[in-house]
Scaffold this motif. Structure first.
Motif, mmCIF file in Angstrom:
data_model
loop_
_atom_site.group_PDB
_atom_site.id
_atom_site.type_symbol
_atom_site.label_atom_id
_atom_site.label_comp_id
_atom_site.label_asym_id
_atom_site.label_seq_id
_atom_site.Cartn_x
_atom_site.Cartn_y
_atom_site.Cartn_z
ATOM 1 N N ARG A 8 0.868 -1.185 0.000
ATOM 2 C CA ARG A 8 0.000 0.000 0.000
ATOM 3 C C ARG A 8 0.899 1.228 0.000
ATOM 4 O O ARG A 8 1.869 1.307 0.764
ATOM 5 C CB ARG A 8 -0.910 0.036 1.235
ATOM 6 N N TYR B 101 -2.260 5.647 2.151
ATOM 7 C CA TYR B 101 -3.379 4.929 1.528
ATOM 8 C C TYR B 101 -4.581 4.909 2.463
ATOM 9 O O TYR B 101 -4.474 4.512 3.626
ATOM 10 C CB TYR B 101 -2.946 3.504 1.185
ATOM 11 N N PRO C 151 -8.366 3.331 2.818
ATOM 12 C CA PRO C 151 -9.212 2.297 2.229
ATOM 13 C C PRO C 151 -10.512 2.828 1.631
ATOM 14 O O PRO C 151 -11.030 2.247 0.663
ATOM 15 C CB PRO C 151 -9.498 1.357 3.412
ATOM 16 N N ASN D 59 -8.627 5.423 -5.118
ATOM 17 C CA ASN D 59 -7.672 4.325 -5.011
ATOM 18 C C ASN D 59 -7.601 3.494 -6.294
ATOM 19 O O ASN D 59 -8.595 3.321 -7.011
ATOM 20 C CB ASN D 59 -8.024 3.406 -3.849
ATOM 21 N N ILE E 63 -5.781 -0.304 -7.948
ATOM 22 C CA ILE E 63 -5.239 -1.628 -7.634
ATOM 23 C C ILE E 63 -4.377 -2.080 -8.808
ATOM 24 O O ILE E 63 -4.783 -1.973 -9.972
ATOM 25 C CB ILE E 63 -6.350 -2.666 -7.383
ATOM 26 N N ALA F 113 -2.796 0.190 -4.227
ATOM 27 C CA ALA F 113 -2.442 -1.064 -3.561
ATOM 28 C C ALA F 113 -1.982 -2.046 -4.632
ATOM 29 O O ALA F 113 -2.633 -2.171 -5.679
ATOM 30 C CB ALA F 113 -3.632 -1.632 -2.803
ATOM 31 N N VAL G 7 -8.694 -9.987 -1.616
ATOM 32 C CA VAL G 7 -8.181 -8.614 -1.636
ATOM 33 C C VAL G 7 -9.213 -7.661 -1.048
ATOM 34 O O VAL G 7 -8.884 -6.775 -0.235
ATOM 35 C CB VAL G 7 -7.812 -8.199 -3.080
ATOM 36 N N ASN G 8 -10.462 -7.821 -1.414
ATOM 37 C CA ASN G 8 -11.522 -6.962 -0.865
ATOM 38 C C ASN G 8 -11.645 -7.134 0.644
ATOM 39 O O ASN G 8 -11.912 -6.158 1.369
ATOM 40 C CB ASN G 8 -12.859 -7.283 -1.532
ATOM 41 N N GLN H 64 -9.285 -7.515 2.595
ATOM 42 C CA GLN H 64 -8.190 -6.743 3.200
ATOM 43 C C GLN H 64 -8.492 -5.244 3.171
ATOM 44 O O GLN H 64 -7.611 -4.421 3.418
ATOM 45 C CB GLN H 64 -6.874 -7.016 2.473
ATOM 46 N N ASP H 65 -9.735 -4.912 2.857
ATOM 47 C CA ASP H 65 -10.188 -3.522 2.791
ATOM 48 C C ASP H 65 -9.495 -2.770 1.658
ATOM 49 O O ASP H 65 -9.120 -1.595 1.797
ATOM 50 C CB ASP H 65 -9.947 -2.804 4.124
ATOM 51 N N ILE H 66 -9.347 -3.473 0.549
ATOM 52 C CA ILE H 66 -8.763 -2.883 -0.654
ATOM 53 C C ILE H 66 -9.798 -2.978 -1.772
ATOM 54 O O ILE H 66 -10.253 -4.077 -2.125
ATOM 55 C CB ILE H 66 -7.468 -3.608 -1.061
ATOM 56 N N HIS H 67 -10.167 -1.815 -2.299
ATOM 57 C CA HIS H 67 -11.195 -1.759 -3.338
ATOM 58 C C HIS H 67 -10.794 -0.723 -4.383
ATOM 59 O O HIS H 67 -10.120 0.260 -4.076
ATOM 60 C CB HIS H 67 -12.555 -1.369 -2.757
#
Length: 539
Positions: A318, A322, A324, A329, A331, A363, A397-398, A400-403
């Motif tokens: 990240r 960063y 979330p 954001n 990816i 990310a 991945v989602n 992990q609070d990554i969108h």
């Protein structure tokens, strides 16, 4: 009386053994014969003085002239000119059945010229000596011919480093954008090969006669940046072509006269690669550390796939700051995670790009390979691997609070990974709105390396031909040294197919070959193109 007449008839017939009357003349090398056809069926005969294996070149001029090569038994052995056109060139190699002659015929009244341009004896038939392009080696060759040795030369190479880079007095002259780079080795016994040659192959170095110098020169753009190894005395043995080619790894090592290498700390002479950067190589601004900039974070996780039945490392990066919940954001998903983390240095590059405002907060999910064998099975257009990415990896991945929106999601890979990136763009455009391929192995077809040459190549490109157009952007990156592997021509073909289908395609050729060293320097440009555009569109 009868016997006398028969004898005269035999003599007359022998004089016109082939057709018509004959006039004998001798034609020597470098000479020209002028004549004319005075009567119907008249034949002029030109005797040749040849030895077996002589290489003969010449020509006959005159409309509709026919020329035959005749052997010592007065038999026609080869038609050299068929009467087509007013000037006909010929060449042949003399056989064992001499003496030979040329038989000339044509229309009545037609003047002609036969020229015997040259006769090259077998003893003089040898390949021309390769001229030395390097002015330094030409000067050294003269020094050796006058009784000198190579000690001063090697002392100079030790001081200035190798390979030798020259831009003036090169033969033939260089273009203004070129430099001559000469790779050198001292004292091999049998052979030296260059691993990472600008040709894209494992090239043999030549030995400078009467010396301990092995060399190979290349004309390359002044922007070139090259990594390489040298392999002295590569074993030669009875094995398959692949086994013999791979034998270069038995002796491949860094250049002992080049102090620049990667990694900077090595365990022995065989570890790592030597590096050379030419005068106009682009500044590595995105791969240069800047201690004053904030750095992102990297965490490594273990992810088990039920679809593939294996477990692998996932490096999750990240960028600094960063958040979330930010809609800005992005990816980036890469294959060969260990290599993108450690050799390409993705975190360093992304830290610099974000700090410069070139890309949004990002990310990066760097997917590692459980093994080399699994890599070779999973990355080349594997439906189960594509399911793993879509149904297992991205949901994880989602979690992990990554969108990020699909328009801000990039799939990127190199070699087989570049092939996999384009395959994922085709299979899952609902996830990946952007594809970046670095030297993608688009030559691939089912069966892989073992089937290469036996089946129709470029399987994925053919799938794109028949598939419907999708809202996906492409960045195709490939090296100018990648022709022997077919990666360069196959990438160009995919580019053409995608453009014909209506896709948005950015295509780039970098001066270099196949390896993470090269891909490190081109990654930033592709990411800026794909994510910088989306960032600017929102502003």
């Amino acid at each position: 009386m009868l016997n006398t007449r028969v004898a005269c008839a035999i003599l007359w017939l022998s004089s016109v053994f082939l057709t018509g009357s004959a006039q004998e003349r001798i034609l020597e090398s470098g000479k020209t014969h002028h004549g004319s056809i005075a009567a119907s069926n008249e034949v002029d005969s030109l005797e040749l003085t040849l030895s077996p294996e002589d290489f003969v070149r010449g020509s006959v001029a005159g409309d509709e002239m026919v020329l035959w090569l005749v052997d010592g038994d007065q038999r026609r052995v080869r038609r050299l000119a068929a009467g087509i056109g007013s000037r006909q060139a010929f060449m042949f190699v003399a056989g064992e059945k001499g003496p030979y002659s040329l038989q000339v015929s044509g229309p009545v009244g037609q003047s002609y010229t036969v020229q015997l341009r040259d006769v090259v004896p077998l003893a003089d038939q040898s390949p021309p000596a390769n001229p030395l392009a390097s002015p330094t080696l030409r000067k050294l060759k003269k020094h050796l011919a006058s009784g000198g040795d190579t000690s001063d030369f090697w002392e100079k190479m030790q001081q200035q480093g190798t390979p030798l880079v020259e831009t003036t007095n090169v033969e033939p002259p260089l273009d203004a954008t070129e430099a001559l780079i000469t790779f050198l080795w001292r004292g091999a016994k049998r052979n030296v090969r260059l691993f990472g040659a600008p040709s894209g192959d494992h090239d043999e170095l030549a030995r400078l006669p009467g010396s301990d110098i092995w060399y190979r020169s290349y004309r390359v753009p002044k922007t070139a940046r090259i990594d390489y190894r040298l392999a002295p005395d590569v074993p030669q043995f009875d094995g398959t072509a692949t086994e013999q080619r791979r034998a270069i790894l038995a002796t491949a090592q860094r250049d002992p006269f080049n102090p620049r290498h990667e990694p900077t700390k090595t365990v022995d002479i065989y570890d790592g690669v030597s590096i050379v950067e030419l005068p106009d190589a682009p500044d590595p601004i995105w791969t240069t550390p800047n201690p004053s900039l904030p750095t992102g974070t990297v965490k490594t996780y273990r992810l088990t796939s039920q679809i593939l039945g294996n477990t692998r490392d996932i490096h999750l990066y990240r960028t600094a700051g960063y958040r979330p919940d930010s809609p800005e954001n992005a990816i980036v998903v890469t294959f060969d995670g260990d290599q993108y983390l450690n050799e390409i240095k993705l975190p360093l590059i992304f830290d610099n790009l974000v700090a410069a405002g070139k890309i949004p907060p990002t990310a990066a999910i760097m997917i590692c390979n459980p093994s080399q064998q699994r890599r070779s099975a999973e990355l080349p257009c594997n439906d189960n691997f594509a399911r793993f990415i879509a149904d297992e990896l991205m949901p994880w991945v989602n979690e992990q609070d990554i969108h990020a929106a699909r328009e801000r999601t990039v799939i990127v890979g190199a070699s087989f990974g570049g092939l996999a990136s384009a395959f994922l763009g085709l299979k899952h455009p609902e996830i990946f709105g952007n594809v970046m391929s670095q030297s993608g192995s688009f030559w691939w077809a089912p069966g892989g390396f073992e089937a290469k040459g036996n089946v129709e190549s470029q399987w994925l490109t053919r799938q794109y031909v028949t598939a419907p157009l999708q809202p996906v952007h492409y960045y195709l990156d490939v090296g100018t040294f990648e022709t022997p592997s077919e990666i360069l021509p196959c990438t160009r073909h995919l580019r053409d197919v995608l453009q014909a289908k209506g896709y948005d395609v950015k295509y780039n050729e970098f001066v270099g070959g196949h390896g993470y060293f090269y891909w490190r320097y081109s990654l930033a440009d592709g990411i800026i193109h794909l994510l910088g555009a989306s960032q600017n569109a929102d502003q």
